[in-house]
Design a protein around this motif. Structure first.
Motif, PDB file in Angstrom:
ATOM      1  N   GLY A 288     -11.169 -21.782  33.162  1.00 11.23           N
ATOM      2  CA  GLY A 288     -12.338 -22.601  33.451  1.00 11.23           C
ATOM      3  C   GLY A 288     -13.461 -22.512  32.450  1.00 11.23           C
ATOM      4  O   GLY A 288     -14.296 -23.429  32.379  1.00 11.23           O
ATOM      5  N   VAL A 289     -13.514 -21.435  31.642  1.00 11.27           N
ATOM      6  CA  VAL A 289     -14.660 -21.252  30.750  1.00 11.27           C
ATOM      7  C   VAL A 289     -14.229 -20.923  29.317  1.00 11.27           C
ATOM      8  O   VAL A 289     -14.541 -21.667  28.385  1.00 11.27           O
ATOM      9  CB  VAL A 289     -15.604 -20.142  31.279  1.00 11.27           C
ATOM     10  CG1 VAL A 289     -16.757 -19.927  30.309  1.00 11.27           C
ATOM     11  CG2 VAL A 289     -16.147 -20.511  32.661  1.00 11.27           C
ATOM     12  N   LEU A 290     -13.530 -19.804  29.118  1.00 13.70           N
ATOM     13  CA  LEU A 290     -13.289 -19.305  27.764  1.00 13.70           C
ATOM     14  C   LEU A 290     -12.580 -20.322  26.878  1.00 13.70           C
ATOM     15  O   LEU A 290     -12.966 -20.529  25.724  1.00 13.70           O
ATOM     16  CB  LEU A 290     -12.489 -18.003  27.822  1.00 13.70           C
ATOM     17  CG  LEU A 290     -13.246 -16.770  28.321  1.00 13.70           C
ATOM     18  CD1 LEU A 290     -12.308 -15.569  28.395  1.00 13.70           C
ATOM     19  CD2 LEU A 290     -14.431 -16.458  27.424  1.00 13.70           C
ATOM     20  N   ILE A 291     -11.509 -20.948  27.409  1.00 13.91           N
ATOM     21  CA  ILE A 291     -10.767 -21.920  26.593  1.00 13.91           C
ATOM     22  C   ILE A 291     -11.490 -23.254  26.505  1.00 13.91           C
ATOM     23  O   ILE A 291     -11.762 -23.738  25.400  1.00 13.91           O
ATOM     24  CB  ILE A 291      -9.324 -22.090  27.126  1.00 13.91           C
ATOM     25  CG1 ILE A 291      -8.553 -20.773  27.015  1.00 13.91           C
ATOM     26  CG2 ILE A 291      -8.600 -23.195  26.353  1.00 13.91           C
ATOM     27  CD1 ILE A 291      -7.166 -20.818  27.623  1.00 13.91           C
ATOM     28  N   PRO A 292     -11.834 -23.905  27.629  1.00 17.38           N
ATOM     29  CA  PRO A 292     -12.464 -25.231  27.506  1.00 17.38           C
ATOM     30  C   PRO A 292     -13.841 -25.198  26.860  1.00 17.38           C
ATOM     31  O   PRO A 292     -14.240 -26.180  26.230  1.00 17.38           O
ATOM     32  CB  PRO A 292     -12.540 -25.719  28.967  1.00 17.38           C
ATOM     33  CG  PRO A 292     -12.451 -24.504  29.808  1.00 17.38           C
ATOM     34  CD  PRO A 292     -11.579 -23.554  29.045  1.00 17.38           C
ATOM     35  N   TRP A 293     -14.573 -24.092  26.991  1.00 21.12           N
ATOM     36  CA  TRP A 293     -15.886 -24.000  26.348  1.00 21.12           C
ATOM     37  C   TRP A 293     -15.797 -23.464  24.928  1.00 21.12           C
ATOM     38  O   TRP A 293     -16.801 -23.353  24.241  1.00 21.12           O
ATOM     39  CB  TRP A 293     -16.804 -23.099  27.170  1.00 21.12           C
ATOM     40  CG  TRP A 293     -17.202 -23.657  28.499  1.00 21.12           C
ATOM     41  CD1 TRP A 293     -16.595 -24.679  29.186  1.00 21.12           C
ATOM     42  CD2 TRP A 293     -18.291 -23.218  29.319  1.00 21.12           C
ATOM     43  NE1 TRP A 293     -17.225 -24.892  30.380  1.00 21.12           N
ATOM     44  CE2 TRP A 293     -18.272 -24.016  30.494  1.00 21.12           C
ATOM     45  CE3 TRP A 293     -19.256 -22.245  29.186  1.00 21.12           C
ATOM     46  CZ2 TRP A 293     -19.193 -23.845  31.521  1.00 21.12           C
ATOM     47  CZ3 TRP A 293     -20.177 -22.078  30.203  1.00 21.12           C
ATOM     48  CH2 TRP A 293     -20.153 -22.866  31.352  1.00 21.12           C
ATOM     49  N   ASN A 294     -14.590 -23.121  24.487  1.00 15.89           N
ATOM     50  CA  ASN A 294     -14.355 -22.664  23.117  1.00 15.89           C
ATOM     51  C   ASN A 294     -15.251 -21.469  22.763  1.00 15.89           C
ATOM     52  O   ASN A 294     -15.928 -21.448  21.742  1.00 15.89           O
ATOM     53  CB  ASN A 294     -14.593 -23.800  22.113  1.00 15.89           C
ATOM     54  CG  ASN A 294     -13.755 -23.649  20.858  1.00 15.89           C
ATOM     55  OD1 ASN A 294     -12.532 -23.612  20.926  1.00 15.89           O
ATOM     56  ND2 ASN A 294     -14.397 -23.543  19.716  1.00 15.89           N
ATOM     57  N   ILE A 295     -15.217 -20.441  23.628  1.00 15.50           N
ATOM     58  CA  ILE A 295     -16.081 -19.268  23.421  1.00 15.50           C
ATOM     59  C   ILE A 295     -15.359 -18.183  22.634  1.00 15.50           C
ATOM     60  O   ILE A 295     -15.799 -17.783  21.555  1.00 15.50           O
ATOM     61  CB  ILE A 295     -16.576 -18.720  24.777  1.00 15.50           C
ATOM     62  CG1 ILE A 295     -17.457 -19.768  25.467  1.00 15.50           C
ATOM     63  CG2 ILE A 295     -17.361 -17.421  24.570  1.00 15.50           C
ATOM     64  CD1 ILE A 295     -17.947 -19.358  26.829  1.00 15.50           C
ATOM     65  N   ASN A 296     -14.267 -17.679  23.161  1.00 16.59           N
ATOM     66  CA  ASN A 296     -13.479 -16.679  22.419  1.00 16.59           C
ATOM     67  C   ASN A 296     -12.120 -16.507  23.081  1.00 16.59           C
ATOM     68  O   ASN A 296     -11.973 -16.743  24.282  1.00 16.59           O
ATOM     69  CB  ASN A 296     -14.207 -15.334  22.370  1.00 16.59           C
ATOM     70  CG  ASN A 296     -14.438 -14.704  23.730  1.00 16.59           C
ATOM     71  OD1 ASN A 296     -15.537 -14.806  24.286  1.00 16.59           O
ATOM     72  ND2 ASN A 296     -13.438 -14.033  24.286  1.00 16.59           N
ATOM     73  N   PRO A 297     -11.101 -16.130  22.293  1.00 14.40           N
ATOM     74  CA  PRO A 297      -9.821 -15.748  22.892  1.00 14.40           C
ATOM     75  C   PRO A 297      -9.950 -14.373  23.530  1.00 14.40           C
ATOM     76  O   PRO A 297     -10.957 -13.687  23.357  1.00 14.40           O
ATOM     77  CB  PRO A 297      -8.859 -15.732  21.700  1.00 14.40           C
ATOM     78  CG  PRO A 297      -9.744 -15.373  20.536  1.00 14.40           C
ATOM     79  CD  PRO A 297     -11.089 -16.000  20.828  1.00 14.40           C
ATOM     80  N   MET A 298      -8.914 -13.965  24.258  1.00 11.95           N
ATOM     81  CA  MET A 298      -8.974 -12.681  24.957  1.00 11.95           C
ATOM     82  C   MET A 298      -7.576 -12.088  25.051  1.00 11.95           C
ATOM     83  O   MET A 298      -6.593 -12.805  25.272  1.00 11.95           O
ATOM     84  CB  MET A 298      -9.559 -12.872  26.357  1.00 11.95           C
ATOM     85  CG  MET A 298      -9.825 -11.589  27.135  1.00 11.95           C
ATOM     86  SD  MET A 298     -11.203 -10.629  26.490  1.00 11.95           S
ATOM     87  CE  MET A 298     -12.608 -11.592  27.048  1.00 11.95           C
ATOM     88  N   SER A 299      -7.493 -10.763  24.888  1.00 10.50           N
ATOM     89  CA  SER A 299      -6.286  -9.951  25.095  1.00 10.50           C
ATOM     90  C   SER A 299      -5.194 -10.264  24.078  1.00 10.50           C
ATOM     91  O   SER A 299      -4.976  -9.508  23.154  1.00 10.50           O
ATOM     92  CB  SER A 299      -5.762 -10.104  26.525  1.00 10.50           C
ATOM     93  OG  SER A 299      -6.698  -9.594  27.451  1.00 10.50           O
ATOM     94  N   HIS A 300      -4.432 -11.343  24.262  1.00  9.19           N
ATOM     95  CA  HIS A 300      -3.500 -11.708  23.200  1.00  9.19           C
ATOM     96  C   HIS A 300      -3.570 -13.199  22.920  1.00  9.19           C
ATOM     97  O   HIS A 300      -3.727 -14.011  23.826  1.00  9.19           O
ATOM     98  CB  HIS A 300      -2.067 -11.245  23.491  1.00  9.19           C
ATOM     99  CG  HIS A 300      -1.461 -11.716  24.768  1.00  9.19           C
ATOM    100  ND1 HIS A 300      -1.508 -10.994  25.932  1.00  9.19           N
ATOM    101  CD2 HIS A 300      -0.751 -12.826  25.055  1.00  9.19           C
ATOM    102  CE1 HIS A 300      -0.869 -11.638  26.892  1.00  9.19           C
ATOM    103  NE2 HIS A 300      -0.399 -12.751  26.376  1.00  9.19           N
ATOM    104  N   TYR A 301      -3.470 -13.526  21.637  1.00  8.06           N
ATOM    105  CA  TYR A 301      -3.683 -14.883  21.164  1.00  8.06           C
ATOM    106  C   TYR A 301      -2.941 -15.061  19.852  1.00  8.06           C
ATOM    107  O   TYR A 301      -2.493 -14.085  19.234  1.00  8.06           O
ATOM    108  CB  TYR A 301      -5.175 -15.171  20.987  1.00  8.06           C
ATOM    109  CG  TYR A 301      -5.891 -14.165  20.117  1.00  8.06           C
ATOM    110  CD1 TYR A 301      -6.030 -14.369  18.748  1.00  8.06           C
ATOM    111  CD2 TYR A 301      -6.422 -12.996  20.660  1.00  8.06           C
ATOM    112  CE1 TYR A 301      -6.675 -13.440  17.942  1.00  8.06           C
ATOM    113  CE2 TYR A 301      -7.067 -12.064  19.858  1.00  8.06           C
ATOM    114  CZ  TYR A 301      -7.195 -12.290  18.509  1.00  8.06           C
ATOM    115  OH  TYR A 301      -7.827 -11.366  17.718  1.00  8.06           O
ATOM    116  N   SER A 302      -2.809 -16.307  19.409  1.00  7.37           N
ATOM    117  CA  SER A 302      -1.998 -16.614  18.221  1.00  7.37           C
ATOM    118  C   SER A 302      -2.764 -17.511  17.261  1.00  7.37           C
ATOM    119  O   SER A 302      -3.609 -18.314  17.675  1.00  7.37           O
ATOM    120  CB  SER A 302      -0.685 -17.294  18.645  1.00  7.37           C
ATOM    121  OG  SER A 302       0.054 -16.480  19.540  1.00  7.37           O
TER     122      SER A 302
END
Length: 542
Positions: A288-302
C-alpha cells in the motif's frame, strides 16, 4: 566453485580509505535532528494550542482535520494494497492454468537460449545454518538454477566457525548453482560499520570480480540481474522467472533505472501477537505504501548489475542498505529510479526470542534499528540532495519518506490516540469559557469515535488481505492462519492492532531521540536475533 578472492585484487576495490572518506562527510551536522524536530512539534501542538488566544477556539477542528488526513493516507494505502492483492491472485490463477497446458515445454527452449543470468547475494553472521539452508533450498528450486544462477554468500571474518560453515555450504550445494562464492568480510576497516551494508558491499565487489576473472564463466557474454536478500529469505519458486519476464518487458534505459520488489510475508511457526501484527502491517505497507509511493525497497529486491555498479553497491558506513538503496542509486546515478512490483509472495523470518520477555526485547531492538536507519537515510539524503536529478524529485521523495517514516509509523498512532484526550483536558483548563468554533466538544468526541471505527475497518481489511488472500509459497493448506484456530488468532490480533502500533510508535519516538542525543555512535547494525527462527519443518514445508 570458489571460496574467496585472492588478496591481490582487493586493492582495486572501493573499501578501506575510500570508505573512510564516504563516512567522514558531514559527520558533525546530523540532519536527522530536523526529522525529529518536525515530529516533536507535530506531536506537542495539541498541548500548547489551547493556551493561544483565538487559536484555542479551533483546536477541535485542527485535531479532526489532522486525524482525517491520517485516515485519508490509510484509505489510499488500503486501495493500493487491495489492487496489488488482486494482481497477485490473478497471476496465481494464470499460473495454474498454464501449468495444465501441455505446450509449456516451449518455455524451456526459450529459457536455455536466454542471454540473462542471475546473481543472488546474501550475508550471514551468527544466524543458524538451518536458516541459510532454507534460503538456498528455495533458490535451488528456481528454474535453471544450475546453469543460470550464481550465489554469493558474505560472511564476517568474526563469524563463528566460518570455514566449517563455508565447507558445509559447498558440500551440500555442490553443482546446484552455476557458481557458489563465499567471501569473508574483514573487520575493522576504516570508515565502515559492522553489519549487512559493509558485508554486502564487500561480498558484491569481490564476487563480481571473481566472476569476471573466471574464464569459463564468460561474464561479458551475458546480461546480469542482481538480487539482494537476507539469509532468512524463502523465494517463490517462480521468482527468477517472473523477474526476468518483467525485466525483459522494459527497454534498455528503464531496465537500468528500476528496482523490483516482491511482496514479503513475515512468517514462522509460532509468534507472539506483537511480532505477528507487525509482520502483517509491514506486508500491508509493502503493497500500500512502499512500492506505489516509490519510497524504498525492503528486505530483498532485484536490480540490474549495471545499476548496482553505477550506484556504487551499498554504502559501508550506513546500517540499512535496503532503506537507503533507492535514494542512494538515484543520487549516485543522477536519474530517477523506480520501484516496480513483482506479483508474487516471498517469505522472510521475523524476530525470535527464547521466551516472551526475550521476544519483546528482540522486537523492540528491530524497531529501534529500522528507525535509526531511517533517520540516517534522511541525513544522507539532505547531505546529498544537491545531486538529485531535480528539485521537484527531491521535494516529493522527502515528503513521501517523512510522511511514511515520520508520520504514519511514528507520529500518527500517538497523535490519534492521545491528542483528542489531551486537547480536551488542556482546553478545559486553559480556555473553559470560550466556545469552540465549527466543532463543539460533543461533536468532536463523536467524530473521534467514528475515526476509531474507520481505523479498525482499515485494520480488518489489512488482516483479511495479508492473512487469507495472499498465496504463500509452501503453505500446504496447513498454514499458520488456516482453520478455526488461525481465524480466531487473526481476529484477536486484529483487536490488538492499535495498542501494538501505539507501542511500535513509542519505540520509534524513543529511537529518534536516542539518535539525536548519541549521534553517529548509535548507528550500528545491532541485528535482532534469529537464533530461534525456524523456516523449514522436518516435512520440508516452509
Amino acid at each position: 566453485m570458489a571460496s574467496s578472492l585472492p588478496s591481490s585484487s582487493s586493492d582495486s576495490l572501493d573499501c578501506g580509505v575510500n570508505a573512510a572518506k564516504l563516512e567522514a562527510a558531514n559527520r558533525y551536522v546530523r540532519w536527522n535532528l530536523l526529522f525529529l524536530l518536525a515530529i516533536f512539534v507535530f506531536l506537542v501542538f495539541p498541548i500548547w494550542m489551547p493556551f493561544v488566544p483565538y487559536l484555542n477556539r479551533v483546536s477541535n477542528l485542527v485535531i479532526i482535520v489532522t486525524i482525517g488526513l491520517f485516515q485519508l493516507i490509510w484509505l489510499i494505502a488500503t486501495i493500493c494494497a487491495v489492487r496489488r492483492t488482486l494482481a497477485i491472485n490473478r497471476r496465481n490463477k494464470l499460473k495454474a492454468i498454464k501449468a495444465q497446458d501441455v505446450e509449456s515445454s516451449s518455455d524451456t527452449e526459450t529459457s536455455n537460449s536466454s542471454t540473462i543470468r542471475h546473481i543472488v547475494a546474501m550475508t550471514i553472521y551468527k544466524e543458524p545454518m538451518s536458516v541459510l539452508q532454507a534460503t538456498l533450498d528455495s533458490l535451488v528450486q528456481q528454474k535453471d538454477a544450475a546453469s543460470r544462477l550464481s550465489v554469493i554468500i558474505g560472511m564476517e571474518s568474526r563469524t563463528p566457525d566460518k570455514e566449517a560453515k563455508r565447507d558445509e555450504v559447498h558440500a551440500r550445494y555442490k553443482g546446484k548453482f552455476l557458481r557458489l562464492i563465499v567471501t569473508f568480510h574483514p573487520s575493522g576497516v576504516p570508515g565502515e560499520i559492522p553489519g549487512k551494508c559493509s558485508n554486502m558491499n564487500y561480498a558484491c565487489r569481490h564476487g563480481l570480480e571473481m566472476l569476471r576473472q573466471d574464464a569459463n564463466y564468460n561474464y561479458d557474454k551475458y546480461e546480469h540481474i542482481f538480487t539482494n536478500c537476507d539469509c532468512d529469505a524463502v523465494f517463490d519458486p517462480d521468482y527468477m522467472q517472473e523477474l526476468e519476464t518483467e525485466y525483459t518487458k522494459l527497454d534498455h534505459p528503464d531496465r537500468h533505472s528500476s528496482i523490483w520488489q516482491s511482496i514479503i510475508i513475515y512468517k514462522r511457526p509460532s509468534m507472539p501477537f506483537f511480532v505477528d501484527i507487525t509482520g502483517v502491517l509491514r506486508t500491508f505497507f509493502f503493497m500500500g505504501v512502499l512500492i506505489p509511493w516509490n519510497i524504498n525497497p525492503m528486505s530483498h529486491y532485484s536490480l540490474s548489475v549495471k545499476l548496482l555498479e553505477e550506484g556504487a553497491f551499498t554504502h559501508p558506513a550506513y546500517q540499512m542498505e535496503d532503506i537507503i538503496a533507492l535514494i542512494r542509486y538515484t543520487i549516485v546515478t543522477r536519474r530517477e529510479i523506480r520501484i516496480r512490483p513483482l506479483n508474487l509472495v516471498s517469505i522472510n523470518g521475523p524476530t525470535s526470542g527464547a521466551n516472551f520477555a526475550d521476544e519483546i526485547r528482540e522486537w523492540a531492538l528491530q524497531v529501534r534499528r529500522w528507525t535509526i536507519g531511517a533517520g540516517e537515510v534522511f541525513h544522507y539524503f539532505i547531505v546529498k540532495t544537491y545531486r538529485m536529478p531535480s528539485v521537484w524529485l527531491s521535494i516529493t521523495w522527502a515528503t513521501r519518506f517523512f510522511a511514511y517514516y515520520g508520520l504514519v509509523l511514528c507520529a500518527s498512532a500517538i497523535f490519534s490516540v492521545i491528542s483528542p484526550v489531551v486537547v480536551q483536558l488542556v482546553s478545559s483548563l486553559a480556555a473553559p469559557e470560550h466556545e469552540r468554533l465549527f466543532v463543539s466538544d460533543a461533536v468532536f468526541q463523536a467524530v473521534c469515535f467514528i475515526f476509531l471505527g474507520t481505523q479498525y475497518v482499515f485494520f480488518l481489511i489489512a488482516t483479511i488481505l495479508v492473512r487469507w488472500n495472499l498465496p504463500v509459497p509452501g503453505d500446504g493448506g496447513n498454514g499458520y492462519n488456516k482453520g478455526l484456530r488461525g481465524v480466531t488468532r487473526g481476529l484477536v490480533h486484529w483487536v490488538l492492532m492499535l495498542p501494538t502500533i501505539l507501542a511500535y510508535s513509542l519505540v520509534e519516538l524513543y529511537s529518534f531521540f536516542e539518535l539525536a542525543l548519541r549521534g553517529k555512535n548509535v548507528c550500528k547494525h545491532n541485528a535482532a536475533s534469529k537464533s530461534n527462527l525456524v523456516l523449514v519443518k522436518e516435512d520440508g514445508n516452509s
